[in-house]
Design a protein around this motif. Structure first.
Motif, short mmCIF file in Angstrom:
data_model
loop_
_atom_site.label_atom_id
_atom_site.label_comp_id
_atom_site.label_asym_id
_atom_site.label_seq_id
_atom_site.Cartn_x
_atom_site.Cartn_y
_atom_site.Cartn_z
N THR A 73 0.83 -1.21 0.00
CA THR A 73 0.00 0.00 0.00
C THR A 73 0.86 1.26 0.00
O THR A 73 0.35 2.35 -0.29
CB THR A 73 -0.93 0.05 1.24
N LEU A 74 2.13 1.12 0.33
CA LEU A 74 3.03 2.27 0.37
C LEU A 74 3.66 2.53 -0.98
O LEU A 74 4.08 1.59 -1.68
CB LEU A 74 4.15 2.03 1.39
N ALA A 75 3.73 3.79 -1.37
CA ALA A 75 4.52 4.15 -2.54
C ALA A 75 5.97 3.83 -2.23
O ALA A 75 6.43 3.98 -1.09
CB ALA A 75 4.36 5.64 -2.85
N PHE A 76 6.70 3.34 -3.23
CA PHE A 76 8.08 2.92 -3.00
C PHE A 76 9.03 4.00 -3.52
O PHE A 76 9.17 4.18 -4.73
CB PHE A 76 8.34 1.58 -3.69
N PRO A 77 9.67 4.75 -2.61
CA PRO A 77 10.37 5.97 -3.03
C PRO A 77 11.74 5.76 -3.67
O PRO A 77 12.16 6.57 -4.49
CB PRO A 77 10.51 6.74 -1.71
N LYS B 269 13.96 2.87 -5.48
CA LYS B 269 14.19 1.54 -6.01
C LYS B 269 15.68 1.34 -6.26
O LYS B 269 16.35 2.19 -6.85
CB LYS B 269 13.41 1.36 -7.32
N GLY B 270 16.19 0.21 -5.79
CA GLY B 270 17.60 -0.08 -5.96
C GLY B 270 17.83 -1.50 -6.41
O GLY B 270 16.89 -2.29 -6.55
N THR B 271 19.09 -1.84 -6.63
CA THR B 271 19.44 -3.17 -7.11
C THR B 271 18.88 -4.26 -6.20
O THR B 271 18.43 -5.31 -6.67
CB THR B 271 20.98 -3.31 -7.18
N GLY B 272 18.88 -4.01 -4.88
CA GLY B 272 18.42 -5.01 -3.94
C GLY B 272 16.92 -5.04 -3.73
O GLY B 272 16.43 -5.83 -2.92
N SER B 273 16.18 -4.18 -4.42
CA SER B 273 14.74 -4.07 -4.19
C SER B 273 13.92 -5.10 -4.95
O SER B 273 12.78 -5.38 -4.59
CB SER B 273 14.25 -2.67 -4.60
N VAL B 274 14.48 -5.65 -6.01
CA VAL B 274 13.69 -6.48 -6.92
C VAL B 274 13.91 -7.97 -6.65
O VAL B 274 14.91 -8.38 -6.06
CB VAL B 274 14.04 -6.16 -8.38
N VAL B 275 12.97 -8.77 -7.10
CA VAL B 275 13.10 -10.22 -6.96
C VAL B 275 14.29 -10.71 -7.79
O VAL B 275 14.65 -10.11 -8.81
CB VAL B 275 11.81 -10.93 -7.41
N ASN B 276 14.91 -11.78 -7.30
CA ASN B 276 16.05 -12.36 -8.01
C ASN B 276 17.12 -11.30 -8.28
O ASN B 276 17.65 -11.17 -9.38
CB ASN B 276 15.59 -12.98 -9.34
N ARG C 186 14.19 -5.61 -14.06
CA ARG C 186 12.87 -6.11 -13.72
C ARG C 186 12.11 -5.10 -12.86
O ARG C 186 12.70 -4.28 -12.16
CB ARG C 186 12.97 -7.46 -13.02
N ALA C 187 10.82 -5.18 -12.96
CA ALA C 187 9.94 -4.25 -12.25
C ALA C 187 9.41 -4.83 -10.94
O ALA C 187 9.05 -4.09 -10.04
CB ALA C 187 8.76 -3.85 -13.15
N GLU C 188 9.38 -6.16 -10.84
CA GLU C 188 8.74 -6.79 -9.69
C GLU C 188 9.57 -6.62 -8.43
O GLU C 188 10.73 -7.05 -8.35
CB GLU C 188 8.52 -8.28 -9.95
N LEU C 189 8.99 -5.98 -7.42
CA LEU C 189 9.67 -5.77 -6.15
C LEU C 189 9.59 -7.02 -5.28
O LEU C 189 8.68 -7.83 -5.42
CB LEU C 189 9.02 -4.59 -5.40
N LYS C 190 10.55 -7.16 -4.38
CA LYS C 190 10.49 -8.24 -3.41
C LYS C 190 9.20 -8.13 -2.61
O LYS C 190 8.76 -7.03 -2.28
CB LYS C 190 11.70 -8.18 -2.48
N PRO C 191 8.59 -9.24 -2.27
CA PRO C 191 7.29 -9.19 -1.58
C PRO C 191 7.38 -8.75 -0.14
O PRO C 191 6.38 -8.30 0.44
CB PRO C 191 6.78 -10.62 -1.69
N TYR D 286 13.33 -2.72 0.92
CA TYR D 286 13.93 -1.46 1.36
C TYR D 286 15.44 -1.57 1.59
O TYR D 286 16.09 -0.56 1.86
CB TYR D 286 13.24 -0.95 2.63
N GLU D 287 15.97 -2.77 1.50
CA GLU D 287 17.43 -2.93 1.51
C GLU D 287 17.90 -2.69 0.08
O GLU D 287 18.24 -3.61 -0.66
CB GLU D 287 17.81 -4.32 2.00
N ILE D 288 17.91 -1.43 -0.31
CA ILE D 288 17.97 -1.08 -1.73
C ILE D 288 19.31 -1.39 -2.39
O ILE D 288 19.39 -1.49 -3.61
CB ILE D 288 17.60 0.40 -1.95
N SER D 289 20.37 -1.51 -1.61
CA SER D 289 21.67 -1.83 -2.20
C SER D 289 22.54 -2.46 -1.13
O SER D 289 22.06 -2.78 -0.03
CB SER D 289 22.32 -0.56 -2.76
N SER D 290 23.82 -2.63 -1.44
CA SER D 290 24.73 -3.31 -0.51
C SER D 290 24.79 -2.60 0.83
O SER D 290 25.00 -1.39 0.89
CB SER D 290 26.14 -3.39 -1.12
#
Length: 384
Positions: A236-240, A242-249, A257-262, A267-271
């Motif tokens: 429900t929250l807008a995702f402000p 997006k980083g390498t670590g935000s997406v699935v796989n 890819r556009a699909e965010l981790k569920p 929010y662990e957007i990078s290293s």
């Protein structure tokens, strides 16, 4: 810590080198490192020096899972609802930027709140959202009345601390949470002074969001924190950001890819600073082995001991305003003396404390000793 019994506090005290140098009573500010954690970090560094990211010492996935599992058990949530961030302020900004409010809505914050739970909300003023404050009170019951009186039909979010950072007063989180839930208002918690000090149960307290640091009551490193978001609120929250670590796989970089981790770990957007993760895992494992309830009870015991000693030499104590609520933050003052000069005097004599709202604040932890607290009372008596 395998040989440490939960009742043998001497062994805990012995692994904290700070006890050989000073009396550290600012644990609600920052906490020093123990020698077992130094060993854990050193072990990881040696493994990293030999094999880099291929080291088998403290593997990334294992450390992350351990941190999330222990915290999940502490606050009664699912590990997937947690992620590792840097600090409370970062978590509050993630949340604030994610809410979907409209002109005329209202956010309520605590009067005299710590800046980490003020500044992240200020951008809403420019969007026509009102930022209101809930007056502070001397007792938890009075504060609950103040909160109920401050809530209006426009209130959409209430963001509070778990424990007041200046007085040490715990807020009645379960009563607050159930009241806000009945009104359809989102409850956001700044858990900096609460997680690890007072019992927090996200289900009982109807908490949807919590941000908190590692380096206070959880004895972790500076620059590391946690964010909790209730699972049904994540999307429900807008995702402000997006980083390498935000997406699935996320370890496969192409195609994009556009699909965010569920889970919240989007929010662990990078290293992250993995060395701090190793540090934090070490302190969490120690606290878990002792038992978080035992840790809290020991902190309360030390706080009560110090408070009674201070009252014996004429100090007025904040704890006396809320005798039915336990806290590890001891705040007091004495008429006729400069509290600023007193805090300076204590620091010159090796006692780490803080000045808050014209009063002296102490916050012991499990590695502190009662003879240290006796020394503090002696110094207070000598000064006054």
């Amino acid at each position: 810590m395998s040989s440490t019994a939960i009742t043998d506090w001497n062994k805990i005290q012995d692994i904290y080198p700070v006890n050989q140098e000073m009396i550290w009573l600012n644990n609600c500010g920052t906490t020093p490192c123990n020698s077992n954690t130094i060993d854990s970090v050193q072990e990881y560094l040696e493994g990293y020096a030999k094999k880099g990211v291929l080291t088998e010492v403290r593997k990334y996935t294992n450390v992350k899972n351990s941190i999330r599992k222990i915290i999940a058990g502490l606050i009664n949530c699912d590990p997937e609802e947690l992620c590792v961030i840097h600090n409370t302020n970062e978590g509050m900004n993630f949340l604030s930027l994610g809410f979907r409010l409209k002109t005329g809505d209202e956010i309520l914050l605590l009067e005299n709140e710590y800046p980490s739970n003020i500044y992240p909300w200020e951008h809403w003023k420019e969007k026509g959202v009102k930022i209101g404050t809930i007056p502070m009170a001397s007792t938890p019951d009075q504060f609950l009345d103040n909160l109920k009186a401050a809530v209006s039909s426009h209130t959409k979010i209430v963001s509070l601390s778990a424990v007041h950072w200046c007085t040490g007063m715990p807020f009645p989180l379960e009563e607050i949470g159930n009241f806000l839930d009945s009104k359809g208002i989102d409850f956001v918690l700044d858990g900096a002074q609460g997680v690890g000090l007072v019992p927090i149960d996200v289900k009982k307290m109807k908490l949807k969001y919590i941000a908190f640091p590692a380096w206070k009551w959880l004895l972790g490193p500076l620059g590391l924190g946690m964010l909790y978001i209730q699972q049904d609120k994540i999307d429900t929250l807008a995702f402000p950001f997006k980083g390498t670590g935000s997406v699935v796989n996320d370890e496969v970089y192409l195609p994009y890819r556009a699909e965010l981790k569920p889970g919240a770990d989007r929010y662990e957007i990078s290293s992250g600073n993995f060395l701090d993760w190793v540090y934090f895992q070490s302190t969490l494992e120690m606290l878990q082995k002792i038992g978080f309830h035992s840790v809290m009870e020991r902190i309360y015991e030390l706080a009560d001991y110090l408070s009674e000693g201070m009252k014996g030499i004429g100090f007025q104590m904040e704890l006396d305003h809320f005798p039915d609520y336990r806290t590890g933050i001891v705040v007091g003052y004495k008429e006729g003396i400069s509290m600023e000069e007193l805090v300076s005097y204590l620091k010159k004599n090796g006692v780490m404390c803080a000045l808050r709202l014209g009063k002296v604040r102490f916050s012991p932890h499990i590695y502190n000793r009662k003879d240290q607290l006796d020394r503090v009372v002696e110094l207070l008596g000598n000064f006054s």
